[in-house]
Write an enzyme that holds these catalytic residues in place. Sequence first.
Site, PDB file in Angstrom:
ATOM      1  N   ASP A  11       0.860  -1.169   0.000  1.00  0.00           N
ATOM      2  CA  ASP A  11       0.000   0.000   0.000  1.00  0.00           C
ATOM      3  C   ASP A  11       0.914   1.242   0.000  1.00  0.00           C
ATOM      4  OD1 ASP A  11      -3.268   0.468   1.508  1.00  0.00           O
ATOM      5  OD2 ASP A  11      -2.166   1.676   0.061  1.00  0.00           O
TER       6      ASP A  11
HETATM    7  C1  GLC Z   1      -4.311   4.169  -0.552  1.00  0.00           C
HETATM    8  C2  GLC Z   1      -5.233   3.032  -0.162  1.00  0.00           C
HETATM    9  C3  GLC Z   1      -5.295   1.919  -1.171  1.00  0.00           C
HETATM   10  C4  GLC Z   1      -5.087   2.474  -2.566  1.00  0.00           C
HETATM   11  C5  GLC Z   1      -3.673   3.022  -2.634  1.00  0.00           C
HETATM   12  C6  GLC Z   1      -3.399   3.641  -4.011  1.00  0.00           C
HETATM   13  O1  GLC Z   1      -3.603   4.629   0.561  1.00  0.00           O
HETATM   14  O2  GLC Z   1      -5.019   2.439   1.114  1.00  0.00           O
HETATM   15  O3  GLC Z   1      -6.577   1.283  -1.025  1.00  0.00           O
HETATM   16  O4  GLC Z   1      -5.273   1.444  -3.535  1.00  0.00           O
HETATM   17  O5  GLC Z   1      -3.414   3.958  -1.619  1.00  0.00           O
HETATM   18  O6  GLC Z   1      -4.234   4.751  -4.190  1.00  0.00           O
END
Ligand code: GLC
Length: 712
Positions: free
Chosen positions: A255
Amino acid sequence: MSDRIERLLASMTLEEKLGQLNMIDAGMPPGGEDEMKRQIGAGTIGSLLNIHGAEKLNALQRLACEESRLRIPLIFGLDVLHGHYTIFPIPLAEAGAFDPNLWEKTARASIEETRRAGVTLTFAPMLDVCRDPRWGRIAECPGEDAWVASRYAEAKVRGFQGSDLSAPENIACTAKHLGAYGAVAAGRDYASVDVSERLMAEVYLPPFEAAVKAGVATIMPSFNDLAGIPMTAHGRFLNDLVRGQWGFAGVMVSDYTAVAELIAHGVAEDLAGAAALALKAGVDIDMQDEAYVRGLPAALERGLVAMADIDRAVRRVLDLKMRLGLFDDPYRHVSAAPLSADAAAEITALAREAAARSIVLLKNDKGGLPLKNPKRIALIGPLADAPLEMFGPWFAAAPLHSATVLEGLRAAMPEADIRHVPGVTIEGDDDGGIPDAVTAARDADIVLLSLGETKDMTGEAHSRGRIELPGRQRALAEAVLALGKPVVAILTHGRPLALPWLFERADAVLATWFLGSEAGHGIAAVLTGAHNPSARLAVTWPYDGGQIPIYHSHRSTGRPANPEVYFSTRHTDLPIEPQFPFGHGLSYTRFAVTAVAAAPAEVAPGETITIEAEIENQGEVAGEETVFLFLRDPVASVARPVLELKGVAKAVLKPGERKVVRFTLNTDDLAFLDRDLKPRVEAGLFEIFVGPSADRTRLTATTIHLRGAATP
Ligand code: GLC
């Protein structure tokens, strides 16, 4: 492909290898846009996120494929969770349709738009089961039940990836966020999670296993730690379980900055240590923090990782790019012919259908709905004409237009005199408009109260401790309710809201969630009866935040909740029951389950069990009924939930019509995890329930008896 990958790998420098593991947010590149382009040309960025649009993406892809030494194409990732330009209902709403076919169709419709914008990877479906409406991301999830979330996972992977990832009409998708992210302490986003191994195995992991079995291309570990071990560094789950036992051969993408955050978690003292932990745990792509590019060279020198660990991750990334056909045609997505007008109209029609089918009729006990052609309607409240709020979280590419409640009502009831008065703002103390709202209500035949949350009160980093109406909306509602006029409340929200005072006094209440681009038209279809409401709650609706967590598949305890028994599992200042149970949802007609039978009554291991339920439409209009099949194992070596969902069936019935719906189980479906968390089926009695929700007073029961013990 593997020979091609091995040849490529053998020719790569360390910087080029780490580049393939480096995903950068094109909207916020750490070194700025020029540096980002330089790195793409040098082959030290392997994928980008948060950018879309054919022209922009082609220019960046050309840098990778024509300027870099090895010409390895980029992957472009985006959070297409519930639509790209056309926004569909948020997942928690759509889950309430209990229709895998719809779930698949909206995923497929989303990629018809997003792939033409060059997106080759969506960070969806989000599969975090959640029983805590305080958590902002409950809006993004398919509800409280692992069985539903597993069916949802399968449908979304089918919809996004199709049957052949290399076909230009398909893109890769991501099962996120593994694991138990929906169980963060007190619903606080990013907080620690301390659930039992049993709950992990029975509730939080199954939807991800279902996604892996469905062929999901990537998995994203969650931000949270689980009992002190951050999921981004949790090798026992990522490597041993997901890769080792489930056989996942795809890519794990961290993440956003989650690798570097291992330092803040307190399990790494520097970037090299953090990068080493994540890589060894099985995380292949590092999102945004450049932890791999900046930390792994030092980790190599310090012997924290070996080149083989890096090569393993690079192989997986190159394999995904090959499976996506990017080496053959890196521009194939964005070169697709534009959507035809007919195809675009179909997507809009699907968004409208999905909106109507996601609306839950929570209350209608005075028959206030459907509207009976009122002449004068007072549409009161701050959510009635709020085009942006209809989207809910994650709508990166939407053209910022949605059909509002007001627009939908005007289109559906052109002759009605609709007076719209916001009365108050969604949040804040401004309540100067209440007198005007009361005046409009007094002059009307019926009042529609449009209340709820802003889109930014749900989604990531938007947990709320109080799950009530923000601002001065309650004051507005109570001023209008005091007039004694017929009042229909239309809620716009990303979570169940604890509003007992509203449910007590309004004649009817619709849960409309965040319905997306066609919100107002879906709402108007239900208000006018053009669509007989059919959605059900995929999450229990608490009476009060103090009841959280409250959900249907709880265990009995030694003192089962009983309002008549003082020494039983309950609060003394709150009711035992939720406001509405899992599966709740009314119709404009009345259905009854008139018979339930399970055969054979005596089951031998390996046999198939057939459960038949007869459903009758006892009302005056046609409608769609959804019934749930629950199981209970009342005596087992481990205490089992009082209700375990094992199936959902639907029937569309005309007035007076009866139909039989059929469920089939096999004895493996009677299995549970024994004291050692191993699957086990034990002989004995099993209770079977069929009914319209988890409300036990509305379930029809029967039993079966399993002979002899059979461990699958
Ligand atoms: C965010 C979210 C995740 C998302 C990623 C890219 O922090 O936790 O669900 O896919 O970043 O945007």
